[in-house]
Motif scaffolding. Sequence first.
Motif, PDB file in Angstrom:
ATOM      1  N   VAL A 148       0.821  -1.211   0.000  1.00 16.56           N
ATOM      2  CA  VAL A 148       0.000   0.000   0.000  1.00 16.56           C
ATOM      3  C   VAL A 148       0.855   1.262   0.000  1.00 16.56           C
ATOM      4  O   VAL A 148       0.383   2.332  -0.418  1.00 16.56           O
ATOM      5  N   ASP A 149       2.097   1.173   0.442  1.00 21.67           N
ATOM      6  CA  ASP A 149       2.968   2.342   0.408  1.00 21.67           C
ATOM      7  C   ASP A 149       3.271   2.765  -1.024  1.00 21.67           C
ATOM      8  O   ASP A 149       3.601   3.934  -1.276  1.00 21.67           O
ATOM      9  N   GLY A 154      -4.839   2.465  -1.899  1.00 20.52           N
ATOM     10  CA  GLY A 154      -5.062   1.464  -0.866  1.00 20.52           C
ATOM     11  C   GLY A 154      -4.771   2.006   0.522  1.00 20.52           C
ATOM     12  O   GLY A 154      -5.493   1.710   1.482  1.00 20.52           O
ATOM     13  N   ARG A 155      -3.749   2.817   0.629  1.00 24.34           N
ATOM     14  CA  ARG A 155      -3.406   3.438   1.908  1.00 24.34           C
ATOM     15  C   ARG A 155      -4.531   4.350   2.376  1.00 24.34           C
ATOM     16  O   ARG A 155      -4.838   4.406   3.569  1.00 24.34           O
ATOM     17  N   VAL A 156      -5.165   5.071   1.449  1.00 19.51           N
ATOM     18  CA  VAL A 156      -6.290   5.939   1.798  1.00 19.51           C
ATOM     19  C   VAL A 156      -7.395   5.131   2.469  1.00 19.51           C
ATOM     20  O   VAL A 156      -7.938   5.518   3.516  1.00 19.51           O
ATOM     21  N   PRO A 176      -5.352  -7.988  -1.096  1.00 21.99           N
ATOM     22  CA  PRO A 176      -4.741  -7.616  -2.380  1.00 21.99           C
ATOM     23  C   PRO A 176      -3.316  -7.111  -2.266  1.00 21.99           C
ATOM     24  O   PRO A 176      -2.562  -7.193  -3.246  1.00 21.99           O
ATOM     25  N   PHE A 177      -2.933  -6.589  -1.103  1.00 16.39           N
ATOM     26  CA  PHE A 177      -1.582  -6.037  -0.959  1.00 16.39           C
ATOM     27  C   PHE A 177      -0.682  -6.929  -0.109  1.00 16.39           C
ATOM     28  O   PHE A 177       0.374  -6.493   0.342  1.00 16.39           O
ATOM     29  N   PRO A 257      -1.082   6.863  -8.510  1.00 16.57           N
ATOM     30  CA  PRO A 257       0.020   6.004  -8.937  1.00 16.57           C
ATOM     31  C   PRO A 257      -0.254   4.548  -8.599  1.00 16.57           C
ATOM     32  O   PRO A 257      -0.721   4.231  -7.507  1.00 16.57           O
ATOM     33  N   LEU A 258       0.029   3.671  -9.548  1.00 18.63           N
ATOM     34  CA  LEU A 258      -0.139   2.227  -9.371  1.00 18.63           C
ATOM     35  C   LEU A 258       1.220   1.556  -9.526  1.00 18.63           C
ATOM     36  O   LEU A 258       2.013   1.940 -10.377  1.00 18.63           O
TER      37      LEU A 258
END
Length: 268
Positions: A148-149, A154-156, A176-177, A257-258
Amino acid sequence: MRDDPTRFLGSIPEHYDTGLGPVIFAGPADVAARLAASHRPSRVLETAAGTGIVTRRVRDMLPAESVVVATDLNAAMLEISRGKFPRRRERHFSRCGCDRPSVRRRGIRRRVVPVRRDVFPRQGQGLPRGPPGARAGGHYIFSVWDTVDHNRFGRVVVDVLRSVSDVDPPPFMTVPFGYAAIDPIKASLLAAGFDGLRVELVRMQGVIDDFDRFASGLVFGSPLVDQIRARGFEPDDLRRAVAQSLRDEFGEAESAPLQFMVFDAWRA
Protein backbone atom coordinates in the motif's frame (compact mmCIF):
# COMPACT_ATOMS: atom_id res chain seq x y z
CA MET A 1 -17.56 -16.40 7.40
CA ARG A 2 -18.08 -12.66 7.87
CA ASP A 3 -14.46 -12.00 6.82
CA ASP A 4 -14.47 -14.37 3.83
CA PRO A 5 -12.47 -12.52 1.12
CA THR A 6 -13.81 -14.67 -1.75
CA ARG A 7 -17.54 -13.82 -1.70
CA PHE A 8 -18.21 -11.28 -4.47
CA LEU A 9 -22.01 -11.34 -4.36
CA GLY A 10 -24.99 -9.01 -4.59
CA SER A 11 -24.10 -5.56 -5.95
CA ILE A 12 -20.36 -6.09 -5.41
CA PRO A 13 -19.58 -7.15 -9.03
CA GLU A 14 -21.16 -4.01 -10.52
CA HIS A 15 -19.27 -1.67 -8.16
CA TYR A 16 -16.08 -3.66 -8.82
CA ASP A 17 -16.47 -3.32 -12.58
CA THR A 18 -17.57 0.32 -12.85
CA GLY A 19 -15.87 1.81 -9.79
CA LEU A 20 -12.54 -0.01 -9.60
CA GLY A 21 -12.13 -1.28 -13.16
CA PRO A 22 -11.43 1.98 -15.02
CA VAL A 23 -8.94 3.25 -12.42
CA ILE A 24 -6.91 0.35 -11.09
CA PHE A 25 -7.61 -2.68 -13.30
CA ALA A 26 -7.74 -1.43 -16.90
CA GLY A 27 -4.03 -0.55 -17.12
CA PRO A 28 -2.76 -3.78 -15.50
CA ALA A 29 -5.19 -5.73 -17.69
CA ASP A 30 -3.58 -4.27 -20.81
CA VAL A 31 -0.13 -5.28 -19.55
CA ALA A 32 -1.23 -8.86 -18.84
CA ALA A 33 -3.13 -9.20 -22.11
CA ARG A 34 -0.21 -7.98 -24.23
CA LEU A 35 2.15 -10.38 -22.47
CA ALA A 36 -0.21 -13.31 -22.97
CA ALA A 37 -0.74 -12.44 -26.64
CA SER A 38 3.01 -12.18 -27.22
CA HIS A 39 3.27 -15.96 -26.72
CA ARG A 40 0.67 -16.53 -29.47
CA PRO A 41 -1.33 -19.14 -27.55
CA SER A 42 -4.08 -21.25 -29.10
CA ARG A 43 -5.73 -21.71 -25.70
CA VAL A 44 -5.83 -19.45 -22.64
CA LEU A 45 -7.11 -20.43 -19.20
CA GLU A 46 -7.88 -17.40 -17.05
CA THR A 47 -8.44 -17.95 -13.34
CA ALA A 48 -10.08 -15.34 -11.11
CA ALA A 49 -11.43 -13.75 -14.30
CA GLY A 50 -13.87 -11.59 -12.36
CA THR A 51 -15.94 -9.27 -14.54
CA GLY A 52 -13.93 -9.94 -17.68
CA ILE A 53 -11.66 -6.90 -17.68
CA VAL A 54 -8.62 -8.96 -18.70
CA THR A 55 -10.72 -11.45 -20.66
CA ARG A 56 -12.00 -8.77 -23.03
CA ARG A 57 -8.50 -7.47 -23.73
CA VAL A 58 -7.00 -10.94 -24.22
CA ARG A 59 -9.80 -11.88 -26.62
CA ASP A 60 -9.22 -8.72 -28.66
CA MET A 61 -5.50 -9.42 -29.01
CA LEU A 62 -5.69 -13.10 -30.01
CA PRO A 63 -6.57 -14.65 -33.36
CA ALA A 64 -10.21 -15.59 -33.83
CA GLU A 65 -9.41 -19.31 -33.68
CA SER A 66 -7.88 -19.05 -30.19
CA VAL A 67 -10.03 -20.22 -27.30
CA VAL A 68 -10.24 -18.39 -23.98
CA VAL A 69 -11.65 -20.19 -20.94
CA ALA A 70 -12.50 -17.74 -18.14
CA THR A 71 -13.10 -19.13 -14.64
CA ASP A 72 -14.05 -17.57 -11.33
CA LEU A 73 -15.31 -18.61 -7.91
CA ASN A 74 -18.38 -16.38 -8.23
CA ALA A 75 -21.03 -16.74 -10.94
CA ALA A 76 -22.15 -13.13 -10.34
CA MET A 77 -18.75 -11.83 -11.43
CA LEU A 78 -18.79 -13.86 -14.65
CA GLU A 79 -22.32 -12.70 -15.37
CA ILE A 80 -21.07 -9.09 -15.63
CA SER A 81 -18.47 -10.23 -18.17
CA ARG A 82 -21.15 -11.56 -20.53
CA GLY A 83 -22.14 -8.03 -21.46
CA LYS A 84 -18.63 -7.39 -22.77
CA PHE A 85 -18.98 -10.04 -25.47
CA PRO A 86 -21.87 -9.21 -27.81
CA ARG A 87 -23.71 -12.22 -29.11
CA ARG A 88 -23.04 -13.17 -32.70
CA ARG A 89 -25.96 -14.44 -34.74
CA GLU A 90 -25.19 -17.23 -37.18
CA ARG A 91 -27.23 -19.37 -39.52
CA HIS A 92 -27.32 -23.15 -39.23
CA PHE A 93 -29.18 -25.51 -41.57
CA SER A 94 -31.40 -28.35 -40.43
CA ARG A 95 -31.94 -31.59 -42.33
CA CYS A 96 -35.24 -30.28 -43.68
CA GLY A 97 -33.35 -27.51 -45.45
CA CYS A 98 -34.77 -24.74 -43.26
CA ASP A 99 -32.22 -22.30 -41.99
CA ARG A 100 -32.31 -21.95 -38.21
CA PRO A 101 -30.81 -18.89 -36.44
CA SER A 102 -28.73 -19.45 -33.33
CA VAL A 103 -26.79 -17.27 -30.95
CA ARG A 104 -23.18 -17.93 -29.94
CA ARG A 105 -20.29 -16.16 -28.31
CA ARG A 106 -17.30 -17.29 -30.32
CA GLY A 107 -14.02 -18.13 -28.64
CA ILE A 108 -15.13 -17.53 -25.02
CA ARG A 109 -16.07 -20.15 -22.44
CA ARG A 110 -16.94 -19.36 -18.84
CA ARG A 111 -16.80 -21.68 -15.87
CA VAL A 112 -17.58 -21.26 -12.18
CA VAL A 113 -15.02 -23.25 -10.20
CA PRO A 114 -15.21 -24.32 -6.54
CA VAL A 115 -12.84 -22.90 -3.94
CA ARG A 116 -9.58 -24.84 -3.72
CA ARG A 117 -7.49 -23.69 -0.80
CA ASP A 118 -4.39 -25.35 -2.25
CA VAL A 119 -4.59 -23.14 -5.37
CA PHE A 120 -5.29 -19.92 -3.47
CA PRO A 121 -2.74 -20.03 -0.63
CA ARG A 122 -2.47 -17.58 2.20
CA GLN A 123 0.38 -15.12 2.50
CA GLY A 124 3.67 -16.83 3.20
CA GLN A 125 2.54 -20.20 1.86
CA GLY A 126 3.58 -21.80 -1.38
CA LEU A 127 1.75 -23.40 -4.29
CA PRO A 128 1.65 -27.00 -3.01
CA ARG A 129 0.18 -28.57 -6.14
CA GLY A 130 0.98 -25.90 -8.66
CA PRO A 131 -1.41 -23.78 -10.73
CA PRO A 132 -3.95 -25.74 -12.80
CA GLY A 133 -3.70 -25.94 -16.57
CA ALA A 134 0.02 -25.18 -16.91
CA ARG A 135 1.34 -27.65 -19.49
CA ALA A 136 4.80 -28.26 -20.87
CA GLY A 137 5.57 -25.37 -23.17
CA GLY A 138 2.88 -23.24 -21.52
CA HIS A 139 3.16 -19.97 -19.62
CA TYR A 140 1.66 -18.96 -16.29
CA ILE A 141 1.13 -15.19 -16.21
CA PHE A 142 -0.14 -13.24 -13.22
CA SER A 143 0.40 -9.98 -11.38
CA VAL A 144 0.42 -8.93 -7.73
CA TRP A 145 0.07 -5.48 -6.23
CA ASP A 146 3.04 -3.98 -4.49
CA THR A 147 2.45 -2.77 -0.92
CA VAL A 148 0.00 0.00 0.00
CA ASP A 149 2.97 2.34 0.41
CA HIS A 150 3.40 2.13 -3.38
CA ASN A 151 -0.35 2.16 -4.09
CA ARG A 152 -1.63 5.11 -2.14
CA PHE A 153 -5.27 4.56 -3.07
CA GLY A 154 -5.06 1.46 -0.87
CA ARG A 155 -3.41 3.44 1.91
CA VAL A 156 -6.29 5.94 1.80
CA VAL A 157 -8.82 3.16 2.43
CA VAL A 158 -6.72 1.57 5.20
CA ASP A 159 -6.32 4.91 6.97
CA VAL A 160 -10.07 5.65 6.82
CA LEU A 161 -10.91 2.20 8.17
CA ARG A 162 -8.45 2.54 11.03
CA SER A 163 -9.83 5.96 11.90
CA VAL A 164 -13.20 4.41 12.73
CA SER A 165 -12.17 0.91 13.87
CA ASP A 166 -8.66 0.79 15.28
CA VAL A 167 -9.35 -2.25 17.48
CA ASP A 168 -10.88 -4.57 14.88
CA PRO A 169 -10.48 -3.02 11.42
CA PRO A 170 -11.92 -4.94 8.45
CA PRO A 171 -9.04 -7.10 7.20
CA PHE A 172 -9.89 -7.34 3.49
CA MET A 173 -7.32 -4.74 2.39
CA THR A 174 -4.54 -7.03 3.62
CA VAL A 175 -5.48 -9.50 0.87
CA PRO A 176 -4.74 -7.62 -2.38
CA PHE A 177 -1.58 -6.04 -0.96
CA GLY A 178 -0.34 -9.05 0.99
CA TYR A 179 1.64 -10.87 -1.74
CA ALA A 180 4.27 -8.28 -2.61
CA ALA A 181 7.35 -10.34 -1.67
CA ILE A 182 9.01 -11.71 -4.81
CA ASP A 183 11.22 -14.39 -3.24
CA PRO A 184 8.42 -16.57 -1.78
CA ILE A 185 6.54 -16.44 -5.08
CA LYS A 186 9.69 -17.37 -6.99
CA ALA A 187 10.35 -20.28 -4.65
CA SER A 188 6.75 -21.51 -4.97
CA LEU A 189 6.85 -21.42 -8.76
CA LEU A 190 10.15 -23.28 -8.99
CA ALA A 191 8.93 -25.84 -6.45
CA ALA A 192 5.79 -26.32 -8.55
CA GLY A 193 7.92 -27.41 -11.51
CA PHE A 194 8.38 -24.29 -13.60
CA ASP A 195 11.70 -24.03 -15.43
CA GLY A 196 11.96 -20.28 -15.98
CA LEU A 197 10.60 -17.03 -14.64
CA ARG A 198 10.58 -13.35 -15.57
CA VAL A 199 9.44 -10.60 -13.21
CA GLU A 200 8.73 -7.02 -14.24
CA LEU A 201 8.01 -4.09 -11.96
CA VAL A 202 5.37 -1.88 -13.58
CA ARG A 203 4.46 1.67 -12.63
CA MET A 204 1.61 3.63 -14.15
CA GLN A 205 -1.09 6.16 -13.37
CA GLY A 206 -4.71 5.22 -12.84
CA VAL A 207 -6.88 8.07 -14.15
CA ILE A 208 -9.70 9.06 -11.78
CA ASP A 209 -12.59 10.51 -13.78
CA ASP A 210 -15.06 10.37 -10.89
CA PHE A 211 -13.88 10.37 -7.26
CA ASP A 212 -17.29 9.36 -5.91
CA ARG A 213 -17.54 6.38 -8.26
CA PHE A 214 -14.00 5.30 -7.42
CA ALA A 215 -14.77 5.56 -3.69
CA SER A 216 -17.93 3.50 -4.22
CA GLY A 217 -15.82 0.84 -5.91
CA LEU A 218 -13.30 0.80 -3.08
CA VAL A 219 -15.98 0.44 -0.39
CA PHE A 220 -18.76 -1.49 -2.14
CA GLY A 221 -16.76 -3.36 -4.83
CA SER A 222 -15.35 -6.18 -2.70
CA PRO A 223 -16.18 -8.28 0.39
CA LEU A 224 -14.87 -5.29 2.36
CA VAL A 225 -18.45 -3.96 2.43
CA ASP A 226 -19.65 -7.09 4.26
CA GLN A 227 -16.83 -6.76 6.77
CA ILE A 228 -17.79 -3.13 7.36
CA ARG A 229 -21.43 -4.01 8.00
CA ALA A 230 -20.46 -6.93 10.24
CA ARG A 231 -18.68 -4.45 12.52
CA GLY A 232 -21.75 -2.22 12.81
CA PHE A 233 -20.62 0.60 10.52
CA GLU A 234 -22.58 2.26 7.76
CA PRO A 235 -20.71 1.69 4.45
CA ASP A 236 -22.04 4.87 2.86
CA ASP A 237 -20.53 6.97 5.66
CA LEU A 238 -17.16 5.39 4.95
CA ARG A 239 -17.65 5.88 1.21
CA ARG A 240 -18.03 9.62 1.73
CA ALA A 241 -14.94 9.69 3.94
CA VAL A 242 -12.94 7.72 1.34
CA ALA A 243 -14.11 10.02 -1.47
CA GLN A 244 -12.96 13.10 0.44
CA SER A 245 -9.61 11.52 1.29
CA LEU A 246 -9.12 10.60 -2.36
CA ARG A 247 -9.77 14.18 -3.41
CA ASP A 248 -7.32 15.43 -0.80
CA GLU A 249 -4.67 12.97 -1.95
CA PHE A 250 -5.13 12.91 -5.74
CA GLY A 251 -7.44 15.80 -6.61
CA GLU A 252 -4.79 17.97 -8.24
CA ALA A 253 -3.40 15.21 -10.47
CA GLU A 254 -6.77 13.41 -10.92
CA SER A 255 -4.84 10.16 -11.06
CA ALA A 256 -3.41 7.64 -8.62
CA PRO A 257 0.02 6.00 -8.94
CA LEU A 258 -0.14 2.23 -9.37
CA GLN A 259 2.72 -0.21 -8.82
CA PHE A 260 2.61 -3.96 -9.34
CA MET A 261 4.75 -6.92 -10.37
CA VAL A 262 4.02 -9.09 -13.40
CA PHE A 263 5.21 -12.71 -13.36
CA ASP A 264 5.68 -14.89 -16.43
CA ALA A 265 6.67 -18.48 -15.57
CA TRP A 266 7.02 -21.31 -18.05
CA ARG A 267 7.61 -25.02 -18.36
CA ALA A 268 10.02 -26.29 -20.96
